[in-house]
Design a protein around this motif. Structure first.
Motif, mmCIF file in Angstrom:
data_model
loop_
_atom_site.group_PDB
_atom_site.id
_atom_site.type_symbol
_atom_site.label_atom_id
_atom_site.label_comp_id
_atom_site.label_asym_id
_atom_site.label_seq_id
_atom_site.Cartn_x
_atom_site.Cartn_y
_atom_site.Cartn_z
ATOM 1 N N TYR A 138 0.867 -1.093 -0.053
ATOM 2 C CA TYR A 138 -0.023 0.149 -0.069
ATOM 3 C C TYR A 138 0.795 1.268 -0.103
ATOM 4 O O TYR A 138 0.584 1.995 -0.690
ATOM 5 C CB TYR A 138 -0.901 0.025 1.192
ATOM 6 C CG TYR A 138 -1.542 1.183 1.572
ATOM 7 C CD1 TYR A 138 -2.520 1.847 0.887
ATOM 8 C CD2 TYR A 138 -1.202 2.037 2.649
ATOM 9 C CE1 TYR A 138 -3.072 2.947 1.211
ATOM 10 C CE2 TYR A 138 -1.753 3.235 3.008
ATOM 11 C CZ TYR A 138 -2.669 3.849 2.109
ATOM 12 O OH TYR A 138 -3.132 5.016 2.564
ATOM 13 N N SER A 144 -1.857 4.925 -4.198
ATOM 14 C CA SER A 144 -2.442 4.989 -3.229
ATOM 15 C C SER A 144 -2.690 6.344 -2.786
ATOM 16 O O SER A 144 -1.552 6.975 -3.249
ATOM 17 C CB SER A 144 -1.540 4.488 -2.208
ATOM 18 O OG SER A 144 -1.608 2.854 -2.090
ATOM 19 N N PRO A 145 -3.842 7.036 -2.040
ATOM 20 C CA PRO A 145 -4.395 5.940 -1.046
ATOM 21 C C PRO A 145 -5.755 5.640 -2.133
ATOM 22 O O PRO A 145 -6.328 4.996 -1.528
ATOM 23 C CB PRO A 145 -4.675 6.922 -0.035
ATOM 24 C CG PRO A 145 -4.632 8.351 -0.510
ATOM 25 C CD PRO A 145 -3.597 8.227 -1.671
ATOM 26 N N GLN A 150 -7.487 0.298 0.225
ATOM 27 C CA GLN A 150 -8.476 0.982 1.266
ATOM 28 C C GLN A 150 -9.279 0.081 1.858
ATOM 29 O O GLN A 150 -9.692 0.181 2.876
ATOM 30 C CB GLN A 150 -8.942 2.373 0.751
ATOM 31 C CG GLN A 150 -8.011 3.285 0.499
ATOM 32 C CD GLN A 150 -7.478 4.019 1.855
ATOM 33 O OE1 GLN A 150 -7.688 3.528 2.760
ATOM 34 N NE2 GLN A 150 -6.413 4.939 1.539
ATOM 35 N N ASN A 151 -9.780 -0.954 1.085
ATOM 36 C CA ASN A 151 -10.863 -1.749 1.505
ATOM 37 C C ASN A 151 -10.419 -2.757 2.598
ATOM 38 O O ASN A 151 -11.054 -2.937 3.708
ATOM 39 C CB ASN A 151 -11.044 -2.866 0.417
ATOM 40 C CG ASN A 151 -11.700 -1.982 -0.839
ATOM 41 O OD1 ASN A 151 -12.464 -1.025 -0.484
ATOM 42 N ND2 ASN A 151 -11.836 -2.570 -2.071
ATOM 43 N N SER A 154 -10.687 -0.811 6.113
ATOM 44 C CA SER A 154 -12.131 -0.582 6.329
ATOM 45 C C SER A 154 -12.638 -1.941 6.866
ATOM 46 O O SER A 154 -13.597 -1.831 7.496
ATOM 47 C CB SER A 154 -12.834 0.036 5.142
ATOM 48 O OG SER A 154 -12.691 -1.079 4.099
ATOM 49 N N ALA A 184 -4.541 8.407 5.848
ATOM 50 C CA ALA A 184 -5.545 8.024 4.955
ATOM 51 C C ALA A 184 -6.207 6.413 5.221
ATOM 52 O O ALA A 184 -7.084 6.359 5.037
ATOM 53 C CB ALA A 184 -4.993 8.193 3.322
ATOM 54 N N ALA A 185 -5.067 5.658 5.556
ATOM 55 C CA ALA A 185 -5.362 4.437 5.843
ATOM 56 C C ALA A 185 -6.329 4.312 7.405
ATOM 57 O O ALA A 185 -7.295 3.874 7.324
ATOM 58 C CB ALA A 185 -4.338 3.557 6.268
ATOM 59 N N ASN A 188 -9.986 5.100 6.948
ATOM 60 C CA ASN A 188 -10.955 4.200 6.869
ATOM 61 C C ASN A 188 -11.211 2.980 7.842
ATOM 62 O O ASN A 188 -11.922 2.132 7.542
ATOM 63 C CB ASN A 188 -10.205 3.372 5.515
ATOM 64 C CG ASN A 188 -10.612 4.214 4.327
ATOM 65 O OD1 ASN A 188 -11.665 4.138 3.800
ATOM 66 N ND2 ASN A 188 -9.862 5.039 3.877
#
Length: 616
Positions: A138, A144-145, A150-151, A154, A184-185, A188
């Motif tokens: 990642y 990225s992001p 990103q899934n 989350s 950003a991670a 999520n």
């Protein structure tokens, strides 16, 4: 001699519960896997044929039993075979919560060969080794992001926390790029994992062994967790109040988690530097920023029309009631129909009963139908004491905020541009003097943005790669050009000339008879007209999410032509022209067809002119 059949039954049940073996697989699985070699032809997932899609669906319905075969095919030397295998694996992964770790080497091999759907599969291999690999990929992925990585965050946020902390503690230090991507991670992470993440990250901030720059980055990251991180609010407030060196990062964190100090912080920032994006951020915070309302309301009379508009919009989202009377006046402000729309909705959001008379009047009498509809809805919300529902997903707040840019008035199937031509216009003069246009060209430049590593990206991923542009690699390009004007009008001692190059820009310039030239305005120019005693320029652009239109009044002051905003349009101009009455008609994107009179009043076009020229 008698015997029992029970042991045989038990053996049969055990065999069927463990799933088919290679030697005893269903014929349908063998046949489906074999057909991959027959139908595979696509080099990229978006080129899959209908036969390939049907086969992928067929294999995915078989389920996890197909994974051993598909994993082997990821190493096949034929690209098309690996594409089908990768897509089938991703489809199977959609229906399960975890994937066996024995498939990790094959999945990593597939990722190394640019199978873009496999991050979702890697996310479901829930081992420490897979988590470390996932985070590493990642952080190194150019896209990225905003990609499928990103899934995983989350779905399984807390499971990534040890790897995130390890990356932050790295001896090599935390780069600004990695800090941004980790933030950003965290944004999520599931809400249920936010508290634990905040506690872990706060320990890093308070650890004396953590590097100064890393502490700054981690403080900012905590804000990405949102309200669940309020569990560490008091500890961040202590830093904000007592450690000046970390005040900026502490403010960012406090606003992000929606601290009780959010309004105070944002009001100070707005006072220091009024900005439309900051107003949007304040609106997104919502009622937690209500105490910033006084500072926001001061911008309702700002000379910058966009700030004025943003202030009116933001007040409704934060629930500030101290400006209701001024908003009532703005419902009928003649210069900006967008402001009329926004003020009406904001009063509805505030449930301002004192505004009911003005809103009812606007619902019946305002010249633009979108404002009438918005005022009518506002009255309904006030009288029923009901709230506005989001029109867009909560993660897409900018779309919600700028909703006023598209007023929803569709154009007729066939509309007509008036053919009346001002004899002083460029088009009229050009008919009589074809050589004139060559004399009126002027120099300009096109400004664009690209990636500083574009060639490296092509070398790595091929010429058809979509170039990734981000904060870290963005560079500005300027190219000098010679412009042939699209529109113009004769004025004393020269010409007012305009150009519209779409997303590549445009400008309004003066070019004198003595070849003097200078830029008056950097906007896309659709038309230049003499309206009564005024000269006006119709400007604006509709591109992607942007839809802005402004009419400028052009004045000759102290020996120079200058442009001042005079009227806002309900959308960007698609075309414009002058009617026999002298009024100017403008066809707008999403705002219908409007007619502007010399006194500055707008009306909707009742009928479009005779079809001497038409546009569909």
């Amino acid at each position: 001699m008698s015997f029992s059949k029970s042991p045989l039954i038990v053996i049969f049940v055990l065999l069927t519960a463990t799933g088919a073996t290679h030697a005893d697989e269903p014929a349908s699985l063998k046949e489906s896997i074999a057909r991959i070699h027959e139908v595979a032809s696509a080099k990229k997932y978006y080129d899959l044929s209908e036969k390939e899609k049907a086969l992928i669906k067929e294999i995915s319905e078989i389920g996890p039993d197909a994974l051993p075969h598909l994993a082997e095919l990821l190493k096949h030397d034929k690209r098309a075979v690996t594409v089908v295998a990768a897509e089938a694996i991703e489809e199977i992964a959609r229906g399960v919560d975890s994937i066996d770790a024995k498939f990790l080497p094959a999945i990593l091999h597939g990722l190394d060969n640019d199978h873009s759907g496999l991050p979702n599969v890697l996310a479901k291999i829930r081992t420490k080794k897979a988590r470390v690999e996932y985070l590493s990929r990642y952080l190194s992925d150019r896209t990225s992001p905003g990609n499928q990585y990103q899934n995983g965050f989350s779905w399984y946020g807390a499971e990534f926390l040890p790897s995130i902390v390890e990356t932050i503690r790295s001896d090599s230090g935390l780069s600004s790029s990695d800090a941004y991507l980790l933030g950003a991670a965290l944004r999520n992470f599931p809400e249920k994992d936010g508290k634990a993440a905040a506690q872990q990250l706060m320990k890093l901030v308070e650890d004396r062994n953590t590097k100064i720059q890393t502490k700054r980055a981690v403080l900012t990251m905590i804000g990405n967790l949102g309200p669940p991180a309020l569990v560490v609010e008091d500890r961040i407030l202590t830093i904000w109040e007592n450690q000046q060196d970390f005040r900026s990062e502490a403010e960012s964190a406090l606003v992000g988690i929606r601290s009780k100090k959010t309004g105070v912080i944002l009001a100070d920032q707005l006072k220091s530097k009024p900005d439309l994006l900051l107003l949007r951020d304040i609106a997104e915070v919502g009622p937690a920023a209500e105490s910033a309302g006084t500072q926001v309301a001061e911008l309702l009379d700002h000379s910058d029309w966009e700030l004025r508009l943003g202030a009116a919009r933001t007040i409704g989202f934060i629930g500030y009631h101290g400006a209701d009377a001024r908003l009532v006046e703005l419902v009928n402000e003649p210069s900006d129909v967008r402001l009329n729309w926004v003020a009406a909705e904001t009063l509805g959001r505030l449930k301002s009963k004192d505004a009911l008379k003005a809103l009812n009047d606007a619902a019946k009498k305002h010249w633009h139908p979108a404002v009438r509809n918005t005022a009518k809805t506002a009255v309904s919300k006030i009288e029923s004491n009901s709230n506005y529902e989001l029109k867009h997903h909560k993660e897409n707040f900018p779309f919600e905020y700028y909703d006023y840019e598209y007023m929803g008035i569709e154009l007729p199937a066939d509309y007509h541009i008036p053919a009346v031509v001002d004899p002083s216009s460029l088009s009229a003069r050009q008919e009589a003097h074809p050589e004139l246009i060559g004399k009126l060209t002027y120099p300009s430049e096109i400004v664009s943005y690209g990636a500083s590593d574009e060639e490296e990206q092509k070398a790595e991923q091929g010429d058809d790669v979509i170039i990734a542009v981000n904060e870290g690699n963005m560079v500005e390009h300027r190219r000098k050009i010679s412009v042939t004007p699209d529109v113009g009008i004769r004025v004393p001692k020269g010409w007012l000339l305009g150009s519209d190059r779409g997303e590549w820009g445009g400008e309004l310039v003066f070019k004198g008879d003595d070849s003097e030239h200078y830029k008056i305005l950097e906007e896309n120019i659709d038309g230049i007209y003499k309206l009564g005693e005024r000269y006006i320029a119709v400007t604006g652009l509709s591109h992607l999410t942007l839809n802005d239109g402004i009419i400028y009044e052009l004045k000759f002051v102290d020996g120079k032509w200058r442009a001042e905003r005079w009227r806002a349009l309900p959308g960007a101009p698609r075309s414009s022209g002058q009617l026999k009455s002298g009024d100017v008609m403008v066809v707008t994107s999403g705002g219908g067809i409007v007619v502007l009179s010399a006194n500055g009043d707008f009306r909707m076009a009742a009928n479009t002119p005779k079809p001497e020229r038409s546009t569909k």
